[in-house]
Design an enzyme around this catalytic site. Structure first.
Site, PDB file in Angstrom:
ATOM      1  N   ASP A   1       3.840   9.701  -0.796  1.00 31.21           N
ATOM      2  CA  ASP A   1       2.624   8.996  -0.369  1.00 31.21           C
ATOM      3  C   ASP A   1       2.308   7.917  -1.389  1.00 31.21           C
ATOM      4  OD1 ASP A   1       0.305   8.401   1.028  1.00 31.21           O
ATOM      5  OD2 ASP A   1      -0.284  10.501   1.255  1.00 31.21           O
TER       6      ASP A   1
ATOM      7  N   HIS B   1       0.810  -1.230   0.000  1.00 32.17           N
ATOM      8  CA  HIS B   1       0.000   0.000   0.000  1.00 32.17           C
ATOM      9  C   HIS B   1       0.838   1.273   0.000  1.00 32.17           C
ATOM     10  CE1 HIS B   1      -4.071  -1.789   0.979  1.00 32.17           C
ATOM     11  NE2 HIS B   1      -3.265  -2.824   1.090  1.00 32.17           N
TER      12      HIS B   1
HETATM   13  O1  F6P Z   1      -0.760   3.609   4.530  1.00 35.68           O
HETATM   14  C1  F6P Z   1      -0.352   2.497   5.222  1.00 35.68           C
HETATM   15  C2  F6P Z   1      -1.143   2.276   6.487  1.00 35.68           C
HETATM   16  O2  F6P Z   1      -0.705   1.111   7.138  1.00 35.68           O
HETATM   17  C3  F6P Z   1      -2.647   2.207   6.232  1.00 35.68           C
HETATM   18  O3  F6P Z   1      -3.048   0.918   5.847  1.00 35.68           O
HETATM   19  C4  F6P Z   1      -3.201   2.641   7.543  1.00 35.68           C
HETATM   20  O4  F6P Z   1      -4.479   3.161   7.426  1.00 35.68           O
HETATM   21  C5  F6P Z   1      -2.221   3.704   7.985  1.00 35.68           C
HETATM   22  O5  F6P Z   1      -0.982   3.365   7.370  1.00 35.68           O
HETATM   23  C6  F6P Z   1      -2.088   3.812   9.492  1.00 35.68           C
HETATM   24  O6  F6P Z   1      -1.542   2.648   9.962  1.00 35.68           O
HETATM   25  P1  F6P Z   1      -1.397   2.164  11.457  1.00 35.68           P
HETATM   26  O7  F6P Z   1      -2.246   3.038  12.330  1.00 35.68           O
HETATM   27  O8  F6P Z   1      -1.875   0.744  11.444  1.00 35.68           O
HETATM   28  O9  F6P Z   1       0.057   2.266  11.768  1.00 35.68           O
END
Ligand code: F6P
Length: 482
Positions: free
Chosen positions: A384, A168
């Site tokens: 990003d 992602h």
């Molecule tokens: O963008 C990567 C990501 O892992 C998303 O999937 C998630 O919404 C965001 O970062 C925040 O991630 P976390 O709170 O699990 O560290």
């Protein structure tokens, strides 16, 4: 059939760091959960409804041992993360090593062998949980940078499975990735998948180039060929690396933003802000990759230069709390709050602050109202993977109004050609772009917004998951699955 395939497993298994719900224990020690609405849940809803599906992930609280439970027909399989795992696997290796390394080393990544040990241990736990749940020949879809070793570990446990992986966040160029002491292990981990998906074509190209340089495997276009021994067919196994840009549930967002409640709330927000002539908006997790410091600096200089009037302009900056135990995030919060305080101190008046800073998370309805209220949306990330906030803003604007200032360093920039593109490192350029967007005439902004909406509404998150799963299913079936 391998002896270790469960008799009654699931045909489709998602493996992600987090479950699509937050689980905690109530005062009586009973587990309760609240839905954490993410794009992934929506994307996978049709697949989950048409097959027997399970989702392997962490419940969001440390040391929580829970039995699997059903939510809307999907079996949720909780994986336990201890306090120690959270410190070393999640805050450490995932978010203080990989996250900065994969985002252009905006902050220096920390390399600690104990964190790497924990990353391997936790990845093995997720792989084992998936292996325990998947039916013979099932499809398993692994998600994101926290779980890059899972594809290989899972293939070793269950060679009968079809394994997809989607990344992602950005995938860095070799010149940065090469810093990672465990770079070969990570690449080998990912090559356990049949299909490795990325947000941008450039990410997939980085991956293939890294495979070529760090392993002795051959690559051709998007395809990597592994050895014959890996193939089970006498011919090598192939791994495809390609781009599948993620999206949002655009139609649901569009509908939400058309409701009377959201429209009225948007008008109310403007009134409560003193009916500014220009309302600018930033919405981010409070993360150093998002370019919040650069954006606020540019805005402050526009006020200083007199190109924007502090009396008639408001910047609403929503910065939702994130990863608060990691040092770089604590420093960022201090920096942003200092900047905001200075601008409001210098240019505010009794009853009016030129920056409305909200260190909070809000429900979708409130976000939709903010998007609808804003004249200009500022997405100025330094790097990003995609940036779904940009897509949400567009989906909310069924009035074809508003303007999007978008960093060229987001995945979204590849698709959202109706935006005003900026290099957030170029403060003067960003000031010009913000000024341009603020004064854009209605005809131009309508034309741009229509183009943006065609893209965002024409390619939603369900289309994204369908594209990925169709490509995964097109991977040739190997002899061991026959
Ligand atoms: O963008 C990567 C990501 O892992 C998303 O999937 C998630 O919404 C965001 O970062 C925040 O991630 P976390 O709170 O699990 O560290």
């Amino acid at each position: 059939m391998p002896s270790d395939a469960p008799a009654h497993g699931y045909d489709f298994v998602v493996v992600a760091n987090r479950l699509p719900v937050d689980v905690s224990l109530d005062d009586d020690g009973e587990p309760t959960w609240t839905r954490s609405p993410g794009g992934l849940v929506t994307a996978l809803a049709p697949v989950m409804a048409s097959t027997s599906g399970a989702w392997v992930g962490w419940g969001g609280s440390p040391d929580l041992e829970l039995k699997p439970f059903d939510v809307d027909g999907t079996e949720l399989i909780p994986v336990v993360l201890t306090e120690d795992d959270l410190e070393k696997f999640y805050e450490g290796f995932s978010n203080d090593t990989l996250w900065p390394l994969y985002h252009d080393v905006i902050e220096p990544p920390a390399f600690h062998r104990q964190w790497w040990d924990s990353y391997q241990k936790v990845n093995r736990r997720f792989a084992q949980a998936a292996a325990d749940q998947a039916a013979q020949g099932a499809t398993v879809w692994v998600h994101d940078y926290q779980l890059q070793l899972v594809p290989k570990m899972l293939r070793e446990l269950r060679p009968d499975l079809r394994i997809g992986y989607f990344h992602h966040i950005p995938f860095p160029p070799l010149e940065l990735f090469a810093q990672l002491p465990w770079r070969v292990q990570v690449i080998e981990g990912l090559l356990g998948a049949d299909l490795v998906g990325f947000q941008r074509a450039g990410d997939a190209a980085n991956f293939v180039r890294i495979v070529r340089r760090l392993t002795d495997l051959t690559t051709r276009g998007q395809m990597v060929t592994l050895s014959e021994a890996e193939g089970h067919t006498g011919r090598g196994r192939h791994v495809r690396a390609a781009a599948f840009p993620i999206s949002i549930d655009s139609h649901a967002f569009d509908e939400l933003a058309r409701t009377d409640a959201v429209r009225e709330r948007a008008l109310q927000i403007r009134r409560e802000l003193g009916d500014p002539e220009f309302l600018l908006l930033g919405v981010d997790r409070l993360d150093y990759t998002k370019g919040i410091r650069h954006r606020i600096k540019a805005y402050g200089e526009l006020l200083l230069d007199g190109r924007l009037s502090p009396q008639s302009t408001t910047l609403v900056q929503v910065a939702s709390p994130s990863r608060e135990n990691v040092g770089a995030y604590q420093q960022l919060r201090d920096d942003v709050e200092l900047l905001v305080g200075r601008i409001n101190g210098d240019y505010g008046q009794v009853g009016h602050a030129p920056v409305q800073y909200l260190h909070q998370s809000f429900p979708m309805e409130e976000m939709a109202a903010l998007y609808l209220a804003a004249d200009v949306m500022l997405v100025t990330a330094l790097r990003d993977g995609m940036n779904l906030v940009a897509k949400e803003y567009v989906a909310a604007r069924s009035d074809d109004r508003g303007a999007l200032v978008l960093s060229e360093f987001t995945g979204a920039a590849d698709e959202l050609t109706g935006s005003v593109l900026v290099n957030p490192h170029d403060i003067d350029g960003m000031k010009d772009a913000i000024t341009y967007a603020v004064h854009m005439d209605a005809r131009e902004s309508r034309k741009r917004m229509r183009r943006l909406r065609r893209r965002v509404l024409g390619h939603d998150v369900v289309a994204w998951s369908e594209d990925f799963l169709a490509a995964l299913n097109a991977v040739p079936v190997r002899a061991s699955r026959d």
